[in-house]
Scaffold this active site. Structure first.
Site, PDB file in Angstrom:
ATOM      1  N   CYS A   1      11.088  -0.571   1.570  1.00  0.00           N
ATOM      2  CA  CYS A   1      10.310  -0.778   2.795  1.00  0.00           C
ATOM      3  C   CYS A   1      11.187  -1.367   3.894  1.00  0.00           C
ATOM      4  O   CYS A   1      12.236  -1.952   3.641  1.00  0.00           O
ATOM      5  CB  CYS A   1       9.076  -1.642   2.525  1.00  0.00           C
ATOM      6  SG  CYS A   1       9.295  -3.416   2.661  1.00  0.00           S
TER       7      CYS A   1
ATOM      8  N   HIS B   1       5.125  -5.392   3.825  1.00  0.00           N
ATOM      9  CA  HIS B   1       5.673  -5.189   2.472  1.00  0.00           C
ATOM     10  C   HIS B   1       4.556  -5.033   1.452  1.00  0.00           C
ATOM     11  O   HIS B   1       4.622  -4.151   0.585  1.00  0.00           O
ATOM     12  CB  HIS B   1       6.600  -6.339   2.056  1.00  0.00           C
ATOM     13  CG  HIS B   1       6.854  -6.321   0.575  1.00  0.00           C
ATOM     14  ND1 HIS B   1       7.836  -5.548  -0.012  1.00  0.00           N
ATOM     15  CD2 HIS B   1       6.186  -6.921  -0.448  1.00  0.00           C
ATOM     16  CE1 HIS B   1       7.771  -5.691  -1.331  1.00  0.00           C
ATOM     17  NE2 HIS B   1       6.786  -6.514  -1.622  1.00  0.00           N
TER      18      HIS B   1
ATOM     19  N   ASP C   1     -10.396  -0.625  -2.459  1.00  0.00           N
ATOM     20  CA  ASP C   1     -10.112  -1.362  -1.223  1.00  0.00           C
ATOM     21  C   ASP C   1     -10.088  -2.843  -1.575  1.00  0.00           C
ATOM     22  O   ASP C   1     -10.722  -3.264  -2.545  1.00  0.00           O
ATOM     23  CB  ASP C   1     -11.223  -1.159  -0.184  1.00  0.00           C
ATOM     24  CG  ASP C   1     -12.414  -2.060  -0.472  1.00  0.00           C
ATOM     25  OD1 ASP C   1     -13.187  -1.719  -1.384  1.00  0.00           O
ATOM     26  OD2 ASP C   1     -12.534  -3.132   0.154  1.00  0.00           O
TER      27      ASP C   1
END
Ligand SMILES: [Zn+2]
Length: 370
Positions: A307, A336, A267
């Site tokens: 994307c 993005h 993370d």
């Protein structure tokens, strides 16, 4: 047992591995990157965006949610999932990182840490028991034990005393955790940059038999080679049956190096934070969209990126939005960046499953260092 890790395939050349992590809110394909939703929101992304990005799990911060809106309110809302309208897995950290980062605003004792809120200076107390009460109220699928993440550099003595207290606190967290059927408590290995202390911490934490194990205290300002050395030393001590989580790491090169060394979960605020400064992540490194040289650049952030942002918007337009502090600019670059990191994780996973990871890793690392 709230979660179960299923190992699918190991890379024959590296420590990389692909698996499934079954949680009460669905199964996560690992290795995985977890976008950070500090205040029960991944900044500028709503849950529809996150699902479109195929985010499988997000992280939220105990310290911040305790201060605002307060864990009792989240509990009354039915827990964090209901409160924020996110029905996939969530991990909450323990607040340790934030509390210990407060410097002069906090005081550490064996019982716990007294600290002052960064918002209004009000006084609070976190102990392992209090943190478990908060994390139980928030109701995330995976919750973290209250630990001390020591600064870098730290002396041997400090690192040793701290990790021993972290172990005692881990035991207290385990005893205080009330919701073991629906929330998996992860233990955290500390020990700074000292290999023998990492061994000591790993042995202590593993003896408590947590369902998942995090490697903490890395990415705190040390050179990256130091982090990789500690990972190479620490990860092999963690049993194959446990998911392994490297906390606070989110640059593309570190994700590649972490997976290479057997990490399953990551993370970091990096992709979302730098997006709000007008910086995009690409396979060849960072692109500072706000730079003047992109004022008349009508190409996408990254050629070949599939994307939504790269299919529809140019660098020139994004630069214009960022220069004018338009919310859409922050949102599109965040989108993005998350797409890029989540795709990188999926590509790594696929390469592991296809027995092709070493080749993938080498070519991806070479490109980033261009
Ligand atoms: Zn893109």
């Amino acid at each position: 047992m709230a979660i179960k890790y299923e190992l699918l395939k190991e890379c024959p050349d590296t420590k990389a591995r692909a698996g499934l992590l079954h949680t009460p809110h669905g199964t996560i394909e690992t290795p995985i990157f977890m976008p950070v939703g500090t205040l029960a929101t991944v900044k500028t992304m709503d849950p529809r965006d996150l699902k479109e990005l195929n985010a499988q799990i997000i992280l939220s911060n105990t310290y911040h949610l305790y201060l605002r809106p307060g864990h009792e309110i989240v509990k009354q809302a039915g827990g964090l999932h209901d409160f924020m309208n996110w029905d996939r897995p969530i991990l909450t950290d323990s607040g340790g990182f934030q509390v210990f980062s407060l410097g002069d605003l906090r005081k550490i004792k064996e019982e716990g840490v007294t600290f002052r809120s960064h918002i209004d200076g009000s006084k609070h107390f976190f102990s392992p028991e209090k943190v478990m009460e908060i994390e139980n109220a928030l109701g995330a699928d995976i919750i973290m034990a209250f630990d001390e993440c020591i600064p870098y550099p730290a002396t041997y003595e400090y690192a040793k005393n701290s990790l021993e207290r972290t172990t005692r606190w881990a035991k207290r967290c385990k005893d205080a955790h009330k919701n073991t059927d629906n929330q998996a408590l992860f233990g955290i290995i500390q020990g700074g940059m000292y290999e023998d202390l990492r061994t000591q911490s790993a042995e202590d934490i593993l003896s408590l038999d947590f369902p998942g194990i995090a490697v903490g205290g890395l990415s705190v300002g040390e050179p990256k080679d130091e982090m990789y050395r500690i990972l190479e030393h620490t990860v092999p001590m963690i049993p194959q049956s446990k998911p392994r989580y490297l906390m606070g790491v989110g640059s593309a090169d570190a994700l590649l190096e972490g997976v290479n060394r057997g990490i399953d979960m990551f993370d970091c605020v990096l992709p979302t934070r730098i997006a709000r400064n007008g910086t995009a992540m690409t396979a060849t490194g960072r692109l500072v969209v706000r730079n003047a040289k992109y004022a008349k650049d009508f190409t996408p952030i990254e050629e070949g990126c599939k994307c939504y942002v790269c299919r529809n918007y140019t660098r020139a337009y994004l630069r214009h939005l960022i220069k004018c502090n338009e919310i859409l600019g922050f949102k599109l670059i965040t989108y993005h960046n998350l797409y890029y990191l989540l795709r990188l994780m999926r590509d790594m996973r696929l390469a592991i499953l296809e027995g092709n990871f070493l080749h993938f890793y080498k070519s991806a690392i070479d490109k980033i260092k261009l």
